[in-house]
Write a protein that holds these residues in place. Structure first.
Motif, PDB file in Angstrom:
ATOM      1  N   GLU A 115      -1.448  -5.834   0.004  1.00  0.00           N
ATOM      2  CA  GLU A 115      -1.630  -5.116   1.265  1.00  0.00           C
ATOM      3  C   GLU A 115      -2.749  -4.082   1.135  1.00  0.00           C
ATOM      4  OE1 GLU A 115       1.098  -2.593   4.477  1.00  0.00           O
ATOM      5  OE2 GLU A 115       1.698  -2.661   2.359  1.00  0.00           O
ATOM      6  N   LYS A 116      -3.604  -4.008   2.156  1.00  0.00           N
ATOM      7  CA  LYS A 116      -4.736  -3.070   2.184  1.00  0.00           C
ATOM      8  C   LYS A 116      -5.518  -3.157   0.876  1.00  0.00           C
ATOM      9  CE  LYS A 116      -4.538   0.846   4.361  1.00  0.00           C
ATOM     10  NZ  LYS A 116      -5.366   0.500   5.557  1.00  0.00           N
ATOM     11  N   ALA A 117      -6.017  -4.362   0.626  1.00  0.00           N
ATOM     12  CA  ALA A 117      -6.674  -4.669  -0.649  1.00  0.00           C
ATOM     13  C   ALA A 117      -7.950  -3.866  -0.862  1.00  0.00           C
ATOM     14  CB  ALA A 117      -6.980  -6.171  -0.724  1.00  0.00           C
ATOM     15  N   GLU A 148     -12.116  -1.620 -11.326  1.00  0.00           N
ATOM     16  CA  GLU A 148     -11.537  -2.425 -12.413  1.00  0.00           C
ATOM     17  C   GLU A 148     -10.574  -3.480 -11.881  1.00  0.00           C
ATOM     18  OE1 GLU A 148      -9.853   0.700 -14.900  1.00  0.00           O
ATOM     19  OE2 GLU A 148     -11.134  -0.010 -16.542  1.00  0.00           O
ATOM     20  N   SER A 149      -9.697  -3.070 -10.978  1.00  0.00           N
ATOM     21  CA  SER A 149      -8.696  -4.007 -10.458  1.00  0.00           C
ATOM     22  C   SER A 149      -9.357  -5.087  -9.609  1.00  0.00           C
ATOM     23  CB  SER A 149      -7.617  -3.264  -9.666  1.00  0.00           C
ATOM     24  OG  SER A 149      -8.176  -2.491  -8.633  1.00  0.00           O
ATOM     25  N   ALA A 150     -10.393  -4.715  -8.847  1.00  0.00           N
ATOM     26  CA  ALA A 150     -11.092  -5.701  -8.019  1.00  0.00           C
ATOM     27  C   ALA A 150     -11.777  -6.746  -8.887  1.00  0.00           C
ATOM     28  CB  ALA A 150     -12.110  -5.004  -7.123  1.00  0.00           C
ATOM     29  N   ASN A 151     -12.411  -6.302  -9.960  1.00  0.00           N
ATOM     30  CA  ASN A 151     -13.092  -7.252 -10.849  1.00  0.00           C
ATOM     31  C   ASN A 151     -12.103  -8.156 -11.571  1.00  0.00           C
ATOM     32  OD1 ASN A 151     -15.863  -6.665 -10.430  1.00  0.00           O
ATOM     33  ND2 ASN A 151     -15.677  -4.798 -11.642  1.00  0.00           N
ATOM     34  N   ALA A 152     -10.934  -7.616 -11.906  1.00  0.00           N
ATOM     35  CA  ALA A 152      -9.903  -8.434 -12.554  1.00  0.00           C
ATOM     36  C   ALA A 152      -9.412  -9.510 -11.601  1.00  0.00           C
ATOM     37  CB  ALA A 152      -8.747  -7.552 -13.011  1.00  0.00           C
ATOM     38  N   LEU A 153      -9.178  -9.147 -10.343  1.00  0.00           N
ATOM     39  CA  LEU A 153      -8.727 -10.134  -9.359  1.00  0.00           C
ATOM     40  C   LEU A 153      -9.806 -11.171  -9.106  1.00  0.00           C
ATOM     41  CD1 LEU A 153      -6.517 -11.010  -7.344  1.00  0.00           C
ATOM     42  CD2 LEU A 153      -7.694  -9.622  -5.628  1.00  0.00           C
ATOM     43  N   LEU A 154     -11.069 -10.751  -9.110  1.00  0.00           N
ATOM     44  CA  LEU A 154     -12.175 -11.676  -8.856  1.00  0.00           C
ATOM     45  C   LEU A 154     -12.153 -12.850  -9.838  1.00  0.00           C
ATOM     46  CD1 LEU A 154     -14.819 -12.485  -7.478  1.00  0.00           C
ATOM     47  CD2 LEU A 154     -16.011 -10.897  -9.030  1.00  0.00           C
ATOM     48  N   LYS A 155     -11.873 -12.564 -11.083  1.00  0.00           N
ATOM     49  CA  LYS A 155     -11.835 -13.632 -12.091  1.00  0.00           C
ATOM     50  C   LYS A 155     -10.762 -14.660 -11.752  1.00  0.00           C
ATOM     51  CE  LYS A 155     -13.555 -10.630 -15.784  1.00  0.00           C
ATOM     52  NZ  LYS A 155     -13.239  -9.962 -17.082  1.00  0.00           N
ATOM     53  N   THR A 156      -9.631 -14.189 -11.241  1.00  0.00           N
ATOM     54  CA  THR A 156      -8.558 -15.114 -10.865  1.00  0.00           C
ATOM     55  C   THR A 156      -8.932 -15.898  -9.617  1.00  0.00           C
ATOM     56  OG1 THR A 156      -6.844 -13.747 -11.875  1.00  0.00           O
ATOM     57  CG2 THR A 156      -6.139 -15.255 -10.140  1.00  0.00           C
ATOM     58  N   LEU A 157      -9.600 -15.250  -8.667  1.00  0.00           N
ATOM     59  CA  LEU A 157     -10.020 -15.946  -7.450  1.00  0.00           C
ATOM     60  C   LEU A 157     -11.065 -17.028  -7.759  1.00  0.00           C
ATOM     61  CD1 LEU A 157     -10.307 -12.930  -4.973  1.00  0.00           C
ATOM     62  CD2 LEU A 157      -8.595 -14.762  -4.923  1.00  0.00           C
ATOM     63  N   GLU A 158     -11.851 -16.792  -8.795  1.00  0.00           N
ATOM     64  CA  GLU A 158     -12.859 -17.791  -9.179  1.00  0.00           C
ATOM     65  C   GLU A 158     -12.201 -19.042  -9.747  1.00  0.00           C
ATOM     66  OE1 GLU A 158     -15.135 -15.406 -11.832  1.00  0.00           O
ATOM     67  OE2 GLU A 158     -16.575 -14.767 -10.291  1.00  0.00           O
ATOM     68  N   GLU A 159     -11.122 -18.858 -10.494  1.00  0.00           N
ATOM     69  CA  GLU A 159     -10.381 -19.994 -11.066  1.00  0.00           C
ATOM     70  C   GLU A 159      -8.886 -19.747 -10.894  1.00  0.00           C
ATOM     71  OE1 GLU A 159     -11.498 -21.105 -15.016  1.00  0.00           O
ATOM     72  OE2 GLU A 159     -13.616 -20.631 -14.686  1.00  0.00           O
ATOM     73  N   PRO A 160      -8.375 -19.878  -9.683  1.00  0.00           N
ATOM     74  CA  PRO A 160      -6.950 -19.600  -9.445  1.00  0.00           C
ATOM     75  C   PRO A 160      -6.054 -20.644 -10.095  1.00  0.00           C
ATOM     76  CG  PRO A 160      -7.983 -20.515  -7.478  1.00  0.00           C
ATOM     77  CD  PRO A 160      -9.091 -20.271  -8.451  1.00  0.00           C
ATOM     78  N   PRO A 161      -4.888 -20.224 -10.572  1.00  0.00           N
ATOM     79  CA  PRO A 161      -3.942 -21.200 -11.134  1.00  0.00           C
ATOM     80  C   PRO A 161      -3.531 -22.220 -10.069  1.00  0.00           C
ATOM     81  CG  PRO A 161      -3.295 -18.947 -11.655  1.00  0.00           C
ATOM     82  CD  PRO A 161      -4.389 -18.854 -10.641  1.00  0.00           C
ATOM     83  N   TYR A 189       0.857  -1.182   0.000  1.00  0.00           N
ATOM     84  CA  TYR A 189       0.000   0.000   0.000  1.00  0.00           C
ATOM     85  C   TYR A 189       0.892   1.231   0.000  1.00  0.00           C
ATOM     86  CZ  TYR A 189      -3.258   3.597   1.492  1.00  0.00           C
ATOM     87  OH  TYR A 189      -4.005   4.739   1.570  1.00  0.00           O
ATOM     88  N   GLU A 190       0.699   2.099  -0.968  1.00  0.00           N
ATOM     89  CA  GLU A 190       1.550   3.283  -1.112  1.00  0.00           C
ATOM     90  C   GLU A 190       0.745   4.569  -1.039  1.00  0.00           C
ATOM     91  OE1 GLU A 190       3.379   2.190  -4.835  1.00  0.00           O
ATOM     92  OE2 GLU A 190       5.150   1.386  -3.788  1.00  0.00           O
ATOM     93  N   GLY A 191      -0.379   4.511  -0.335  1.00  0.00           N
ATOM     94  CA  GLY A 191      -1.177   5.704  -0.131  1.00  0.00           C
ATOM     95  C   GLY A 191      -2.076   6.081  -1.285  1.00  0.00           C
ATOM     96  N   LYS A 192      -2.249   5.200  -2.240  1.00  0.00           N
ATOM     97  CA  LYS A 192      -3.127   5.492  -3.377  1.00  0.00           C
ATOM     98  C   LYS A 192      -3.820   4.206  -3.821  1.00  0.00           C
ATOM     99  CE  LYS A 192       1.037   5.186  -6.233  1.00  0.00           C
ATOM    100  NZ  LYS A 192       1.931   5.912  -7.149  1.00  0.00           N
ATOM    101  N   GLU A 193      -4.782   4.331  -4.728  1.00  0.00           N
ATOM    102  CA  GLU A 193      -5.547   3.159  -5.127  1.00  0.00           C
ATOM    103  C   GLU A 193      -4.689   2.169  -5.907  1.00  0.00           C
ATOM    104  OE1 GLU A 193      -8.778   4.519  -7.551  1.00  0.00           O
ATOM    105  OE2 GLU A 193      -7.537   4.711  -9.349  1.00  0.00           O
ATOM    106  N   ILE A 194      -5.085   0.900  -5.788  1.00  0.00           N
ATOM    107  CA  ILE A 194      -4.409  -0.170  -6.527  1.00  0.00           C
ATOM    108  C   ILE A 194      -5.097  -0.291  -7.886  1.00  0.00           C
ATOM    109  CG2 ILE A 194      -3.867  -2.630  -6.554  1.00  0.00           C
ATOM    110  CD1 ILE A 194      -4.061  -2.495  -3.440  1.00  0.00           C
ATOM    111  N   LYS A 195      -4.331  -0.083  -8.933  1.00  0.00           N
ATOM    112  CA  LYS A 195      -4.917   0.029 -10.274  1.00  0.00           C
ATOM    113  C   LYS A 195      -4.874  -1.284 -11.053  1.00  0.00           C
ATOM    114  CE  LYS A 195      -4.066   4.990 -10.621  1.00  0.00           C
ATOM    115  NZ  LYS A 195      -3.489   6.101 -11.408  1.00  0.00           N
ATOM    116  N   ILE A 196      -5.617  -1.289 -12.130  1.00  0.00           N
ATOM    117  CA  ILE A 196      -5.792  -2.495 -12.944  1.00  0.00           C
ATOM    118  C   ILE A 196      -4.462  -3.030 -13.470  1.00  0.00           C
ATOM    119  CG2 ILE A 196      -6.267  -1.069 -14.981  1.00  0.00           C
ATOM    120  CD1 ILE A 196      -7.802  -4.537 -14.244  1.00  0.00           C
ATOM    121  N   ASP A 197      -3.538  -2.149 -13.854  1.00  0.00           N
ATOM    122  CA  ASP A 197      -2.256  -2.605 -14.398  1.00  0.00           C
ATOM    123  C   ASP A 197      -1.467  -3.416 -13.363  1.00  0.00           C
ATOM    124  OD1 ASP A 197      -2.825  -1.426 -16.781  1.00  0.00           O
ATOM    125  OD2 ASP A 197      -1.557   0.340 -16.473  1.00  0.00           O
TER     126      ASP A 197
END
Length: 306
Positions: free
Chosen positions: A120-122, A128-141, A90-98
């Motif tokens: 950290e501090k998800a 956008e980034s949350a939805n991208a992570l959700l797809k991976t959590l649904e089918e994690p490698p 966490y660097e004091g700003k939002e976690i972005k899609i990239d």
């Protein structure tokens, strides 16, 4: 790597690791600065440990590389970290899609030892980034460990939370805070003072360690507004605070608020003072944010408090 506190939380983590899941996704929730991040690193160590021993044996090559990463994060060293861990701080700003896309690509790279992603501090992921992570959590490698830390799971997408095994971290006890502070401070009186206003977290004590003047002024000011004695002290404190930068000013107010919360919890202030303090404190912080001179704000708060 010594862990102080959280033994109850560590037990289920060890059990999850021992089950050898194809993939494992965890959520560590609790107050900031209580050790969630450190235990996330140690969980990664246990996952990657060659001996598969609890939170890691600490002696194998993989464990030593994880220890290097921990030293890099906490001690600002530049040791060779474990290549199979991706950490998004966490660097004091939002976690972005990239950032999330890069992390997902990292997880999909094949590895015999497994891959670990720690965020950290998800709660600071944007939509956008949350939805991208959700797809991976649904089918994690396969053979991956994903750990999210948060101070408030309600700020995460419910669909993300539902796909994580949750560990709720309690606040640190005052004694645990003292034990941690003793690793950094030799002055026992200072350790005692900081542990008393910790509120079960190390955020405020760690901020104060090298800001003893801010702590002393905040303590003196709080005693003045509580007792209304030694009014002359007010006019020696406020000109100094007036020259504080924004960080020291915020810390000054945080310390005062913690003193009040501690007194309120211990029944050391009456209802009239408590109601008046809450009202005047909010007004004072708002006035400072609007650019009113801190000297005038603090003197006004002193006279307005009942």
């Amino acid at each position: 790597m010594k862990v102080i506190g959280h033994q109850k939380e560590i037990e289920p983590i060890k059990k999850y690791l021992s089950k050898n899941y194809d993939s494992l996704s965890l959520l560590y929730e609790g107050k900031d600065c209580i050790g969630k991040k450190l235990i996330a690193f140690l969980t990664a160590r246990g996952f990657l440990c060659e001996k598969k021993q609890g939170l890691g044996c600490g002696e194998c090559h993989d464990c030593k590389l994880v220890n290097n990463l921990i030293s890099n994060v906490y001690n600002k060293e530049n040791l060779t970290p474990h290549p199979n861990i991706k950490f998004i701080p966490y660097e004091g700003k939002e976690i972005k899609i990239d950032q999330i896309r890069e992390a997902i690509s990292f997880l999909t790279l094949k590895s015999d030892k497994g891959k670990v992603l720690i965020i950290e501090k998800a709660e600071n992921m944007n939509t956008e980034s949350a939805n991208a992570l959700l797809k991976t959590l649904e089918e994690p490698p396969l053979n991956t460990l994903i750990i999210l830390t948060t101070s408030n799971q309600n700020q995460l997408l419910p669909t993300i939370v539902s796909r994580l095994k949750k560990i709720r971290f309690r606040k640190l006890s005052e004694e645990e805070v003292r034990d941690i502070l003793r690793l950094k401070i030799s002055d026992e009186k200072k350790v005692e003072n900081l542990s008393k206003i910790s509120g079960g977290s190390l955020c405020l004590p760690f901020s104060i360690i090298n800001k003893e003047n801010v702590y002393n002024l905040a303590h003196s000011y709080y005693e003045l507004i509580k007792t209304k004695k030694h009014q002359e002290g007010l006019f020696s404190i406020t000109p100094i605070v007036d020259k504080f930068d924004s960080d020291d000013t915020n810390l000054f107010f945080d310390i005062i608020l913690r003193f009040f919360e501690q007194d309120l919890q211990n029944g050391k202030v009456d209802n009239n003072f408590a109601e008046s303090f809450i009202s005047e404190f909010k007004k004072a912080k708002g006035a400072v944010l609007r650019g009113v001179k801190k000297k005038l704000v603090l003197e006004g708060m002193y006279y307005n408090l009942k």
